[in-house]
Design an enzyme around this catalytic site. Structure first.
Site, PDB file in Angstrom:
ATOM      1  N   LYS A 170       0.671  -1.034   0.020  1.00  0.00           N
ATOM      2  CA  LYS A 170       0.023  -0.122  -0.010  1.00  0.00           C
ATOM      3  C   LYS A 170       0.865   1.141   0.043  1.00  0.00           C
ATOM      4  O   LYS A 170       0.391   2.275  -0.567  1.00  0.00           O
ATOM      5  CB  LYS A 170      -0.886   0.196   1.137  1.00  0.00           C
ATOM      6  CG  LYS A 170      -1.565  -1.132   1.484  1.00  0.00           C
ATOM      7  CD  LYS A 170      -2.651  -1.453   0.374  1.00  0.00           C
ATOM      8  CE  LYS A 170      -3.961  -2.416   0.592  1.00  0.00           C
ATOM      9  NZ  LYS A 170      -3.738  -3.559   0.816  1.00  0.00           N
TER      10      LYS A 170
HETATM   11  C1  LIG Z   1      -4.162  -5.023   0.423  1.00  0.00           C
HETATM   12  C2  LIG Z   1      -3.494  -6.179   0.239  1.00  0.00           C
HETATM   13  C3  LIG Z   1      -3.735  -7.100  -0.427  1.00  0.00           C
HETATM   14  C4  LIG Z   1      -5.078  -7.101  -1.194  1.00  0.00           C
HETATM   15  O1  LIG Z   1      -4.797  -6.170  -2.368  1.00  0.00           O
HETATM   16  P1  LIG Z   1      -6.015  -5.609  -3.302  1.00  0.00           P
HETATM   17  O2  LIG Z   1      -5.644  -4.082  -3.906  1.00  0.00           O
HETATM   18  O3  LIG Z   1      -7.198  -5.102  -1.977  1.00  0.00           O
HETATM   19  O4  LIG Z   1      -6.835  -6.491  -3.972  1.00  0.00           O
HETATM   20  C5  LIG Z   1      -2.958  -7.974  -0.539  1.00  0.00           C
HETATM   21  N1  LIG Z   1      -1.893  -8.481   0.268  1.00  0.00           N
HETATM   22  C6  LIG Z   1      -1.544  -7.393   1.292  1.00  0.00           C
HETATM   23  C7  LIG Z   1      -0.451  -7.529   2.072  1.00  0.00           C
HETATM   24  C8  LIG Z   1      -2.408  -6.240   1.383  1.00  0.00           C
HETATM   25  O5  LIG Z   1      -2.172  -5.364   2.208  1.00  0.00           O
END
Ligand SMILES: *Cc1c(COP(=O)(O)O)cnc(C)c1O
Length: 493
Positions: free
Chosen positions: A111
């Site tokens: 993120k």
């Molecule tokens: C948010 C997240 C996901 C999922 O990603 P999306 O974009 O919501 O599909 C997968 N792995 C981790 C570690 C995340 O923080």
């Protein structure tokens, strides 16, 4: 470049779309068309650093931003904030299996790739479209977005940020990361419910006319740091283009050859960014969508029926514990041939009945590009143990879901083209689930003791941002019923 809503025809600029976060009709903003990467452009990108690639690609969507705004954002986001000079290194861990490590940022999950940049973009956009107004960022999190958004927006002038997380649905480390957050403009609150409840609550606040008036009277403008905000997607498109450039640069891929992408998927934002990269000309073959036990997406790809009326499981990959994948709405819009009415009907059905079924033509298009499967906690642990024993590579639970599903894809299809797998978090963020997968013996109660043991076993250092949480004061202890979210926000403001 103009943007429209997935549920009705609109024409907004990139800045407006970033500031608003979500359309007033409840839809998500999408570009009216996709910019195309021509051959010369790609040739120039290949020798560039990650930062320069980002600065070149972002304006293709964010075309009302000045070059200075983009440069300032990219430099601020990716210099000195990641523990690696390249924020998104690509590692070939097994033949043709390339892990794209997206977790070298300040909160140790992918993120950060978007949320380190978003504050720069949003503040520049707000200056243009809502001068003098204060931005109020509402965020629902399954664990990682919350901290990444807090890290990005804490103490940014002209911004306030509130984060809602499922009280019992995040890892201990994720919770500690959020509840120790400092900053005069932040608040963090647990919800008695799951991520879907938090996300629905936030969407409802956004679209409530009374709330909108309350804000407007005070010169406050809601925005979102969730992947429903288009500003989250563009920086994610960049790293798939960059991964392709790296494959070309190292000769792992030749011009004209295709590769696959596997993504551990929750809200469908990350995998959608890869699909956007393909629409721009990146030669991606299949998108392998990996779900944990909450396998609503892999079922959808298999049947064309999206059905959230099922048990919700708390798993070892909590950031993917989601039953309503918001960004799928964007894909449906594009695959329907840009038909907002069709999407609005599907979303109405989802709201009223918890399910919808897409037309056979749409399903056929979906399945040309996507392949899906799921992976439970036992298989997740087995995948972590196997890769660690065989290659000495330690991965987190979310990445392991992707690796497991990728191997299943390989077995079932024999399609062994090079594959880029999104590695979405540091294993140290989920140490209590990762440690037993690589070592025998008792897992200690204390979270930091587990992290230390994992470091000893793997001979990898604990990332600084996690190590420094030890002894931090917990500043945010509130926890509320989901019905009380609007009241909580009024008090915060
Ligand atoms: C948010 C997240 C996901 C999922 O990603 P999306 O974009 O919501 O599909 C997968 N792995 C981790 C570690 C995340 O923080």
């Amino acid at each position: 470049m103009k943007f429209t809503s997935t549920r009705s025809r609109q024409a907004l600029s990139a800045s407006e779309v970033l500031v608003r976060g979500i359309a007033s009709d409840g839809g998500l903003f999408v570009p009216e068309c996709f910019p195309v990467l021509d051959e010369d452009f790609v040739k120039k990108l290949i020798p560039m650093s990650y930062r320069d690639r980002a600065a070149a690609v972002l304006p293709l969507y964010l075309d009302d931003f000045t070059a200075d705004e983009i440069r300032h954002g990219v430099d601020g986001a990716y210099s000195g904030t990641f523990d690696n000079d390249d924020p998104a290194p690509l590692k070939e861990v097994e033949k043709n299996m390339h892990l794209l490590e997206l977790w070298h940022g300040p909160t140790c999950a992918f993120k950060d790739m978007a949320l380190q940049l978003l504050p720069y973009l949003l503040t520049a956009a707000a200056k243009r479209c809502a001068p003098g107004w204060t931005l109020v960022i509402l965020t629902a999190t399954s664990g990682d977005t919350g901290k990444a958004a807090l890290a990005g927006f804490a103490d940014v002038p002209g911004v306030k940020i509130a984060v809602f997380y499922p009280r019992d649905g995040v890892s201990a480390m994720q919770k500690l990361q959020m509840t120790t957050q400092t900053g005069d403009n932040v608040t963090v609150c647990g919800i008695e419910g799951n991520f879907d409840d938090a996300q629905n609550g936030v969407k409802a606040i956004f679209t409530d006319p009374e709330m909108r008036k309350y804000l407007a009277d005070r010169k406050l403008q809601f925005s979102s740091a969730n992947s429903i905000n288009f500003g989250r997607l563009v920086p994610q498109v960049v790293y798939y283009i960059s991964a392709w450039c790296d494959l070309l640069k190292t000769g792992k891929l030749k011009a004209g050859e295709t590769f696959n992408v596997t993504v551990p998927t929750g809200n469908f934002g990350n995998i959608l960014a890869a699909w956007y990269a393909k629409q721009m000309g990146v030669p991606i073959g299949k998108f392998i969508c990996a779900s944990n036990r909450n396998n609503v997406l892999s079922d959808f790809i298999a049947t064309g029926i999206y059905d959230r009326n099922r048990e919700f499981y708390t798993t070892d990959s909590p950031s993917m514990d989601i039953l309503i994948s918001s960004n799928l709405e964007r894909l449906l819009y594009h695959l329907s041939g840009n038909e907002p009415e069709e999407v609005a009907n599907l979303m109405r059905s989802l709201k009223e009945t918890g399910r919808y079924q897409v037309k056979p033509e749409l399903l056929a298009k979906l399945r040309q590009d996507f392949w899906g499967a799921s992976c439970d906690d036992r298989e997740t642990a087995a995948a972590i143990g196997e890769l660690f024993r065989e290659k000495g590579y330690l991965m987190d639970t979310h990445t392991a879901v992707a690796v497991h599903v990728y191997k299943k894809y390989l077995r079932e299809t024999g399609d062994d083209r090079p594959c880029v797998i999104a590695s979405t978090a540091s294993p140290f963020k989920f140490a209590p689930a990762v440690l037993p997968a690589v070592a025998d013996g008792v897992v200690p109660e204390d979270g930091f003791a587990v992290t230390q043991m994992l470091s000893d076993v793997s001979k990898c250092a604990i990332p600084g941002p996690l190590a420094s949480l030890k002894g931090r004061e917990v500043l945010h202890r509130q926890s509320i019923a989901k019905e009380d979210m609007p009241e909580f926000i009024r008090n915060f403001l």
